[in-house]
Design a protein around this motif. Sequence first.
Motif, PDB file in Angstrom:
ATOM      1  N   TYR A 479       1.029  -1.288  -0.306  1.00 52.02           N
ATOM      2  CA  TYR A 479      -0.136  -0.146   0.444  1.00 52.02           C
ATOM      3  C   TYR A 479       0.881   1.064  -0.151  1.00 52.02           C
ATOM      4  O   TYR A 479       1.647   1.524   0.756  1.00 52.02           O
ATOM      5  N   LEU A 480       0.409   1.895  -1.234  1.00 53.26           N
ATOM      6  CA  LEU A 480       1.747   2.895  -1.011  1.00 53.26           C
ATOM      7  C   LEU A 480       1.354   4.521  -1.036  1.00 53.26           C
ATOM      8  O   LEU A 480      -0.118   4.689  -1.138  1.00 53.26           O
ATOM      9  N   PHE A 481       1.239   4.906   0.148  1.00 51.75           N
ATOM     10  CA  PHE A 481       0.609   6.007   1.799  1.00 51.75           C
ATOM     11  C   PHE A 481       1.025   6.953   0.431  1.00 51.75           C
ATOM     12  O   PHE A 481       2.353   6.896  -0.583  1.00 51.75           O
ATOM     13  N   GLU A 482       0.811   8.198  -0.255  1.00 52.73           N
ATOM     14  CA  GLU A 482       0.843  10.048  -0.385  1.00 52.73           C
ATOM     15  C   GLU A 482       2.165  10.568  -0.312  1.00 52.73           C
ATOM     16  O   GLU A 482       3.003  11.231  -0.548  1.00 52.73           O
ATOM     17  N   SER A 483       2.631   9.917   0.832  1.00 55.94           N
ATOM     18  CA  SER A 483       3.658  10.419   1.728  1.00 55.94           C
ATOM     19  C   SER A 483       4.858  10.110   1.526  1.00 55.94           C
ATOM     20  O   SER A 483       6.341  10.425   1.164  1.00 55.94           O
ATOM     21  N   GLY A 484       4.900   8.497   0.488  1.00 56.79           N
ATOM     22  CA  GLY A 484       5.827   7.492  -0.603  1.00 56.79           C
ATOM     23  C   GLY A 484       6.537   6.524   0.417  1.00 56.79           C
ATOM     24  O   GLY A 484       6.805   5.388   0.071  1.00 56.79           O
ATOM     25  N   PHE A 485       5.328   6.141   1.688  1.00 59.60           N
ATOM     26  CA  PHE A 485       5.840   5.249   2.792  1.00 59.60           C
ATOM     27  C   PHE A 485       4.946   3.939   2.169  1.00 59.60           C
ATOM     28  O   PHE A 485       3.698   4.350   1.255  1.00 59.60           O
ATOM     29  N   ALA A 486       5.366   2.311   1.934  1.00 60.36           N
ATOM     30  CA  ALA A 486       4.652   1.610   1.153  1.00 60.36           C
ATOM     31  C   ALA A 486       5.046  -0.043   2.037  1.00 60.36           C
ATOM     32  O   ALA A 486       5.965  -0.375   1.916  1.00 60.36           O
ATOM     33  N   PRO A 487       4.456   0.671   3.117  1.00 54.92           N
ATOM     34  CA  PRO A 487       4.830  -1.228   3.630  1.00 54.92           C
ATOM     35  C   PRO A 487       3.921  -2.867   2.728  1.00 54.92           C
ATOM     36  O   PRO A 487       2.809  -2.413   1.664  1.00 54.92           O
ATOM     37  N   TYR A 488       4.373  -3.961   2.684  1.00 51.16           N
ATOM     38  CA  TYR A 488       4.605  -4.458   1.869  1.00 51.16           C
ATOM     39  C   TYR A 488       4.311  -5.811   2.516  1.00 51.16           C
ATOM     40  O   TYR A 488       4.919  -5.825   3.419  1.00 51.16           O
ATOM     41  N   ILE A 489       3.991  -7.212   1.891  1.00 47.64           N
ATOM     42  CA  ILE A 489       4.119  -8.467   2.176  1.00 47.64           C
ATOM     43  C   ILE A 489       3.866  -9.281   0.985  1.00 47.64           C
ATOM     44  O   ILE A 489       3.491  -9.274  -0.011  1.00 47.64           O
ATOM     45  N   SER A 490       5.207 -10.666   0.958  1.00 47.16           N
ATOM     46  CA  SER A 490       4.667 -11.234   0.231  1.00 47.16           C
ATOM     47  C   SER A 490       5.128 -12.637   0.400  1.00 47.16           C
ATOM     48  O   SER A 490       5.915 -12.632   1.341  1.00 47.16           O
ATOM     49  N   TYR A 491       5.207 -13.557  -0.426  1.00 47.10           N
ATOM     50  CA  TYR A 491       5.336 -15.212  -0.129  1.00 47.10           C
ATOM     51  C   TYR A 491       6.402 -15.635  -2.046  1.00 47.10           C
ATOM     52  O   TYR A 491       5.262 -15.271  -2.294  1.00 47.10           O
ATOM     53  N   ALA A 492       7.231 -16.479  -1.376  1.00 50.73           N
ATOM     54  CA  ALA A 492       7.031 -16.566  -2.802  1.00 50.73           C
ATOM     55  C   ALA A 492       8.395 -17.494  -2.993  1.00 50.73           C
ATOM     56  O   ALA A 492       8.124 -18.293  -2.091  1.00 50.73           O
ATOM     57  N   ARG A 493       8.289 -18.892  -4.012  1.00 59.83           N
ATOM     58  CA  ARG A 493       8.323 -20.175  -4.260  1.00 59.83           C
ATOM     59  C   ARG A 493       9.778 -19.855  -5.728  1.00 59.83           C
ATOM     60  O   ARG A 493       9.605 -19.356  -6.619  1.00 59.83           O
ATOM     61  N   SER A 494      10.727 -20.784  -5.639  1.00 60.48           N
ATOM     62  CA  SER A 494      11.551 -21.473  -6.071  1.00 60.48           C
ATOM     63  C   SER A 494      11.872 -22.400  -6.143  1.00 60.48           C
ATOM     64  O   SER A 494      12.056 -23.285  -5.387  1.00 60.48           O
ATOM     65  N   PHE A 495      12.517 -23.288  -7.431  1.00 62.27           N
ATOM     66  CA  PHE A 495      13.229 -24.255  -7.768  1.00 62.27           C
ATOM     67  C   PHE A 495      14.751 -24.677  -7.896  1.00 62.27           C
ATOM     68  O   PHE A 495      14.318 -23.868  -9.166  1.00 62.27           O
TER      69      PHE A 495
END
Length: 717
Positions: A479-495
Amino acid sequence: MSNTLSPIRRIALLSATSLAFTGLASAQEAANTGDELETIVVTAPNYVPTGSGVGTKANIPLVETPQSISVITRDQIDLLDWSNLGQTVRYVAGVNGENYGPDERVDWLTMRGFEPVQYIDGLQSSIGSIANTGLDLYGAESVEILKGPSSALYGLTPPGGIVNVTSRRPDEQFGGELEAQYGNRDHVQVNGTITGAVSDTVSARLTALYRDRGTQTAGVKSERIYVAPAITFKPAEDTSFTLLSFYQNDDVTGDGGGFLPSQGTLFDNPEGEISSTANLGETSYNRFQREHYGIGYDAEHAFNETFSVQQNLKYTHLDSDQRGIGGSGFADADFDGTPDDYRTVNRYSFSFAEDVDTFAVDTRLGINVVDEGVLEHTALVGVDYRTYDYQGFSAFSFAGIPTIDIFEPVYGYDIPTLDPVLFSDLKEKQLGVYVQDHITLGGFHFTASLRHDWVDTDDRMSGTTRTDKDFSYRGGVSYLFESGFAPYISYARSFQPVAGAGRDGTPFDPTTGVQLEAGVKYDARGLPKGIKLFTTLSAYQLTQKNVLTPDPTNTGAEAFDVQTGEVEVKGVEFEVVGRFNERLSINASYTYTDSEVTESNGPELGGELPVTPTHKISALADYTFQDGSLAGLGASFGARYLSESAGNLASTFTPTVYTNPAVTIFDASLHYDLEDWRLSVTASNLFDKEYVARCYSATNCFFGTRRVVTASIARKF
């Protein structure tokens, strides 16, 4: 206690220095008049990154990408005078370089505990036994570091991430430079780049470098030639085609490669300390030669505002040939475990050669849909194909190789030639199909990627073939706030495919990596125009499964493996790159890493991953006067601290875990930019700290790189 606090105190001193620089910048700005601002000298306008295609293969800002990505721009490379990948990660969180000291061949990197694979212009390069190629950094427009599992876009990759080098591109505006360098240890280098429009539709660039230098290791000489032509053709506003090519030739003579005893480097030696210049090789016999070249293109066409197509294609070839004499520990004639005299070292002869060909092509359809300015889709549908053809040759022998006195070495022995023999001959074909959608809804940004790969491996020595296939994915939201802060969460898989088979002959399954990452990014969009800043704070948990470990049913000399091993890495990373009023530049990072072998049938259970320190702290500040009588004059000062780390994982053959000591290193530079000229002096390891970079056994220790000072003069046009 004082030794423990010393690195922290030094970093605190650097922070105070940075604040002093900031004060100077504010004072200088306050003293400026309107007339002075008209003559401002801007030296690094693109120091702070804003975007990178490596994380999404699309034009999506870094702040909206839910994954840790570090971008080292050309302006950073130039201002700080970096020349290889190992140097670029000095002030980057989560990545360590220069793990074997002054190696003229390749760049040794670890990322979140694993060795990253190198890409060039978004396509995997011709890597051999080492996951990178030693490509010269002068030909790079930027270096992009994608941390964590990246298979959702790139196929088979290690869990820690990848490193991509983006080549310099032609520019329609005429420009370039010609530079000459001279440094300690007889460092001589000439390099240059020139670009401009050839016609209304064609622009070109030529980049070239020649370098001849020694290293801190006695009797070692390194020579390099690098040439990279590029041409861009734009027949229309919505169509472009860029031809990219490079050729690099390396010739390193006399290098014994390190491989020093632990007594006298990491531990005490009754005969004294071993010099960091020690060379256990034969200076007239040892040599490493490599030829590396590639050619390909990046093409793009926009059909309309909704649909576009992109394709990048590259063929690369790497041919290396190495022969050398190396150290194998102190002589022990009666094999009682105690050296005869702590100065006489046994030696061996080793020959190694690789021939690698890689062809890769990646084609993707871009779809950009905007629903009345409320909902926006930036989607990709892609397919990539890669062939990897590898032949490896090696030979090893102790026969006829004389010992050497490590404190008073004598060279010039007649060494019998040891011809390498074929030990690996395989061809790998990889086909991947992937989709990605980046959805923007107000301040929310959702990213989802899904990919399936088919990997066929033909082992031409054994006459066997195998097929691996697997799904990879990544999902995240920010989520990108107008102030420029952007909290995030992600999940990824590799092989990654695993060579070999179990006791019953069944091929091993691919090893997999899964990562949960959360953090916050900040791009300073709410701050005054003169402040450019990009910051990432992240926390992650990364697990590698299906790791090989000894089969518990082994008896006698059996050495079968099973896939029940597991490795877990947890960490916190903070990184900031900033540029203030075109005067003050900063790079700073902090890394906390907790790595552990959580499941294993071997002695490595519970061990930490090698060359993965728990703490890494680094900070650098550069201040350049941009106006007034001192316009163009600048200086930088940086410090790097690495806590102690494991040199190896315990094994049956090396049950002892060797500890790489903690170290603090300082860097500095002084530079002066005129309208058409640039003068600079840079010092890496300013105070000439002597330290052990890595020990992974009693006979395999390596000193870190001592002080390197380089002076340069460049003509800009």
